[in-house]
Write a protein that holds these residues in place. Structure first.
Motif, PDB file in Angstrom:
ATOM      1  N   VAL A   1      15.138  21.898  20.979  1.00  0.00           N
ATOM      2  CA  VAL A   1      14.740  21.033  21.937  1.00  0.00           C
ATOM      3  C   VAL A   1      14.779  19.510  21.523  1.00  0.00           C
ATOM      4  CG1 VAL A   1      12.577  20.534  23.101  1.00  0.00           C
ATOM      5  CG2 VAL A   1      12.690  22.869  22.281  1.00  0.00           C
ATOM      6  N   THR A   2      15.466  18.922  22.117  1.00  0.00           N
ATOM      7  CA  THR A   2      15.619  17.554  21.809  1.00  0.00           C
ATOM      8  C   THR A   2      14.587  16.733  21.958  1.00  0.00           C
ATOM      9  OG1 THR A   2      16.520  16.879  24.252  1.00  0.00           O
ATOM     10  CG2 THR A   2      18.078  17.521  22.485  1.00  0.00           C
ATOM     11  N   PRO A   3      14.448  15.658  21.059  1.00  0.00           N
ATOM     12  CA  PRO A   3      13.096  14.896  20.985  1.00  0.00           C
ATOM     13  C   PRO A   3      13.000  14.142  22.303  1.00  0.00           C
ATOM     14  CG  PRO A   3      14.932  13.955  19.459  1.00  0.00           C
ATOM     15  CD  PRO A   3      15.418  15.482  19.929  1.00  0.00           C
ATOM     16  N   VAL A   4      11.952  13.945  22.607  1.00  0.00           N
ATOM     17  CA  VAL A   4      11.654  12.904  24.057  1.00  0.00           C
ATOM     18  C   VAL A   4      11.941  11.543  23.734  1.00  0.00           C
ATOM     19  CG1 VAL A   4      10.138  14.733  25.066  1.00  0.00           C
ATOM     20  CG2 VAL A   4       9.211  12.773  23.591  1.00  0.00           C
ATOM     21  N   THR A   5      12.188  11.077  24.671  1.00  0.00           N
ATOM     22  CA  THR A   5      12.504   9.559  24.385  1.00  0.00           C
ATOM     23  C   THR A   5      11.351   8.566  24.144  1.00  0.00           C
ATOM     24  OG1 THR A   5      14.212   7.613  25.264  1.00  0.00           O
ATOM     25  CG2 THR A   5      12.556   8.537  26.770  1.00  0.00           C
ATOM     26  N   ARG A   6      11.446   7.605  23.515  1.00  0.00           N
ATOM     27  CA  ARG A   6      10.435   6.475  23.779  1.00  0.00           C
ATOM     28  C   ARG A   6      10.525   5.582  24.592  1.00  0.00           C
ATOM     29  NH1 ARG A   6      12.132   6.582  18.007  1.00  0.00           N
ATOM     30  NH2 ARG A   6      10.789   7.104  16.783  1.00  0.00           N
TER      31      ARG A   6
ATOM     32  N   VAL B   1      14.144  10.696  29.949  1.00  0.00           N
ATOM     33  CA  VAL B   1      14.664   9.546  30.637  1.00  0.00           C
ATOM     34  C   VAL B   1      14.909   9.448  31.952  1.00  0.00           C
ATOM     35  CG1 VAL B   1      16.822   8.062  30.387  1.00  0.00           C
ATOM     36  CG2 VAL B   1      16.076   9.200  28.542  1.00  0.00           C
ATOM     37  N   ALA B   2      15.547  10.642  32.530  1.00  0.00           N
ATOM     38  CA  ALA B   2      15.500  10.568  34.064  1.00  0.00           C
ATOM     39  C   ALA B   2      14.116  10.611  34.601  1.00  0.00           C
ATOM     40  CB  ALA B   2      16.302  11.899  34.426  1.00  0.00           C
ATOM     41  N   HIS B   3      13.131  11.193  34.079  1.00  0.00           N
ATOM     42  CA  HIS B   3      11.728  11.233  34.666  1.00  0.00           C
ATOM     43  C   HIS B   3      11.137   9.766  34.692  1.00  0.00           C
ATOM     44  CE1 HIS B   3       7.733  12.735  35.990  1.00  0.00           C
ATOM     45  NE2 HIS B   3       7.194  12.083  34.755  1.00  0.00           N
ATOM     46  N   PHE B   4      11.379   8.979  33.648  1.00  0.00           N
ATOM     47  CA  PHE B   4      10.678   7.757  33.575  1.00  0.00           C
ATOM     48  C   PHE B   4      11.428   6.859  34.505  1.00  0.00           C
ATOM     49  CE2 PHE B   4       9.511   8.749  28.812  1.00  0.00           C
ATOM     50  CZ  PHE B   4       8.228   8.928  29.458  1.00  0.00           C
ATOM     51  N   ASN B   5      12.628   6.946  34.923  1.00  0.00           N
ATOM     52  CA  ASN B   5      13.377   6.321  35.620  1.00  0.00           C
ATOM     53  C   ASN B   5      12.935   6.726  37.382  1.00  0.00           C
ATOM     54  OD1 ASN B   5      15.043   4.300  34.374  1.00  0.00           O
ATOM     55  ND2 ASN B   5      16.238   6.034  33.630  1.00  0.00           N
ATOM     56  N   GLU B   6      12.591   7.946  37.303  1.00  0.00           N
ATOM     57  CA  GLU B   6      12.286   8.397  38.705  1.00  0.00           C
ATOM     58  C   GLU B   6      10.708   7.980  39.202  1.00  0.00           C
ATOM     59  OE1 GLU B   6      11.300  12.588  40.929  1.00  0.00           O
ATOM     60  OE2 GLU B   6      12.115  12.627  38.987  1.00  0.00           O
TER      61      GLU B   6
END
Length: 658
Positions: free
Chosen positions: A300-305, A348-353
């Motif tokens: 599971v790749t680490p979520v972005t800060r 990353v995609a979710h935060f930009n959304e």
């Protein structure tokens, strides 16, 4: 079975030999010793005593020390083994470790998690001069290290006995183990509202198909998970067919001060890794060890800060810039044919959304009065302890979204024909499977409201979703919460009654009945009066009856009655109470005396704080209470969430709702 006894000859290891002493072990980074000083004495291979100066900077738990000694390499196939090491000396004079593990940490019992639901089952134990440990080996060999703990002493190795350890297959439903850092950890109410995605993963899993066991904890990197025995304990506690969801990256980045960080990659027991070390740990140790035990690894790749102080036009990117561990993990997954769930890319995609305003509200950006939880570094009750917003850790509302993303990743990879994804998919509830197919997770997380996902409406999203989840506040038939609509007396009164399990007659009778039955407008000073009466009924007003958050339960709390009270929170201390003394609040002169009495009590208790001039990411508490401000539904959620946490057991996992 392997039994090793030594003669006067000092064996040195070479390819093809079954055992022998070496000068560099299998750790990351390698520990090096000299074999030149080894000698035979009284039936043991011994190492010369160390000079006293070498021990001057040593302290138990240190991350970077090396006292020499010896390292024995034993050729062993992959598998689980019981080790018995007979030493010349005991635990007071010798540190014994295996495969580069931390000799002190692997002797410590207790629990792997904050909620004390996952006990440490396998520890290294001494009995006289005999050291015993069970270990899962994924290399063609295993290195056993002995080093002195005292100066001017001789330590030695007499015998080693190694036995195959039988695996346990008890026929129970398979387990889904989660092994990660603070972003996957299960938190307790003391730490509310902080949450990790591993904490809520159970909500998409059918308990009749699998059980979820979260081995994650804060500050963990791949190196630390191995060094402290966390991975090893998980492997020995599981059984064939179990899944292991492995996530790491945030603490692996440690490399401060140009490599001089005592917790960096150059330190013997540090957290940090280079990309090469990280890749090696995954491909040469973690994944083979999991597969050795018949378990199924999932990366599971680490979520972005995020930068929680960013502007409203910010565009979010992968925060792993210096060392791109998500990319390294993707490469390791591809080369080892391991299922990968890409939470980094999805985050990353979710935060930009959802945009910056909503994104910042979901991470640990706090304003005074959001939660009574506190840490050793400061008080959440008064805002962010470090005087800045935390964009790495996050609230429960974001944990829900990460679980959604994980389910969607399992569905995507299942559609691609990945066998591991097919097996993991079978563990999901029917509702979760349906949600992952359709993208509609309203059955899984019905507390999510349509109008608190983006923009200003998401500011108190975490409090709103928790209050909706436990049925204290409600969304309408269209799925909207209407955060800016006014809250009524009745709704707020019923909310606090249910939170603190007060009698149904609460505020329905008595001299205040007419006052509390009025419907509108509903001001903050009115809410304060309700909270006062509710608090007295629930806790009383004596010092001994206060809930834990209001007491000095960790020995570090400071309150206004103490001689050393400081209106500016000193770093390194904790403080529950409002930082601005009540006497300095500037806008209460017109409040009627009876209401002011209750309002003052509520303020001094910390149930409500000044809200004029405050913000997130700062310890500025302001001096305006705003008693005549209308209580909107989002503010009602804020006040009620604070009271919800206040009434909970501080050591209980904070996703619980009863």
């Amino acid at each position: 079975m392997t039994d090793i006894c030594f003669t006067s000859e000092i064996p040195l290891y070479a390819p093809g030999k079954s055992y022998g002493f070496i000068e560099g072990d299998q750790a990351f980074p390698r520990r090096r010793v000299s074999t030149n000083g080894l000698f035979w004495k009284n039936g043991a291979v011994c190492a010369a005593e160390q000079e006293r100066e070498r021990f001057q900077a040593y302290h138990p738990g240190g991350t970077d020390y090396d006292f020499g000694g010896m390292i024995l390499r034993v050729a062993l196939p992959e598998g689980a083994y019981d080790f018995e090491v007979v030493c010349e000396g005991g635990r007071d004079s010798i540190a014994v470790s295996i495969a580069g593990m931390h000799p002190e940490r692997i002797t410590q019992g207790g629990y792997w998690d904050a909620g004390k639901l996952v006990p440490v089952r396998h520890i290294a134990a001494w009995e006289g001069n005999v050291w015993r440990y069970s270990y899962v080996n994924a290399f063609p060999y295993v290195d056993i290290s002995l080093e002195p703990l005292q100066p001017d002493v001789v330590i030695g190795l007499r015998e080693i006995h190694i036995r195959n350890r039988t695996s346990s297959e008890n026929g129970a439903v398979p387990s889904i183990f989660i092994l990660g850092d603070s972003t996957a950890k299960s938190y307790v109410f003391e730490e509310a509202p902080m949450s990790g995605w591993g904490q809520l993963f159970y909500r998409i899993v059918n308990p009749e198909s699998a059980r979820v066991v979260n081995y994650s904890n804060g500050g963990r990197s791949l190196r630390v998970m191995h060094q402290e025995g966390r991975l090893n304990d998980l492997l020995l506690s599981g059984q064939k067919g179990d899944f292991v969801l492995l996530q790491s990256g945030h603490n692996d980045e440690r490399d401060r001060n140009e490599g001089e960080d005592p917790d960096g990659e150059h330190s013997r027991f540090g957290r940090g890794s280079t990309e090469e070390m990280y890749y090696g740990l995954l491909t040469r140790h973690f994944l083979p060890a999991i597969r050795t035990m018949g378990m199924i690894p999932v990366l599971v790749t680490p979520v972005t800060r995020i930068n929680a102080g960013c502007g409203e036009d910010a565009v979010f990117e992968n925060s792993f810039r210096k060392r791109n561990f998500p990319a390294v993990m993707r490469r390791a997954a591809a080369e080892t044919h391991t299922l990968l769930l890409d939470l980094n890319g999805k985050s990353v995609a979710h935060f930009n959304e959802i945009g910056p305003a909503a994104a910042k509200a979901m991470v640990m950006s706090l304003e005074p009065g959001e939660t009574p939880g506190k840490t050793n570094g400061g008080s959440y009750a008064n805002g962010n302890p470090g005087n800045h917003a935390d964009g790495t850790h996050y609230k429960e509302c974001l944990s829900r979204q990460y679980c959604r993303m994980a389910a969607e990743e399992v569905f995507r990879t299942r559609q691609e024909g990945n066998d591991t994804a097919v097996g993991l998919w079978k563990c999901f509830t029917q509702e979760a499977a349906r949600a992952a197919r359709t993208g509609d997770f309203s059955e899984i997380f019905p507390e999510v409201c349509k109008d608190t996902i983006t923009g200003r409406g998401a500011y108190y999203r975490n409090q709103i979703e928790k209050m909706v989840q436990i049925g204290v506040l409600h969304k309408n038939e269209e799925g909207n919460f209407q955060p800016f609509a006014p809250c009524s007396f009745g709704e707020f009164r019923e909310g606090i009654r249910r939170l603190w399990n007060l009698p149904e007659s609460f505020m329905q009778d008595g001299e205040d009945a007419l006052f509390y039955k009025k419907e509108a407008p509903f001001y903050k000073k009115d809410a304060a009066c309700i909270l006062y009466d509710a608090y007295v009924l629930r806790f009383g007003m004596g010092e001994m009856s206060k809930p834990p958050y209001m007491t000095d339960y960790n020995g570090r709390n400071v309150n206004p009655a103490d001689p050393g009270y400081d209106a500016n929170l000193p770093m390194g201390e904790t403080m529950y109470y409002p930082l601005t003394p009540f006497e300095q609040v500037t806008d209460l002169g017109h409040v009627p005396e009876e209401e002011l009495r209750k309002l003052e009590a509520v303020y001094r208790l910390g149930l409500m704080r000044c809200e004029g001039g405050i913000g997130r990411g700062s310890l500025e508490n302001g001096t305006r209470f705003l008693p005549d401000s209308l209580v909107t539904r989002e503010k009602a959620a804020k006040y009620l969430y604070f009271c919800f946490v206040l009434g909970q057991n501080i050591t209980k996992e904070n996703h619980c709702t009863d």
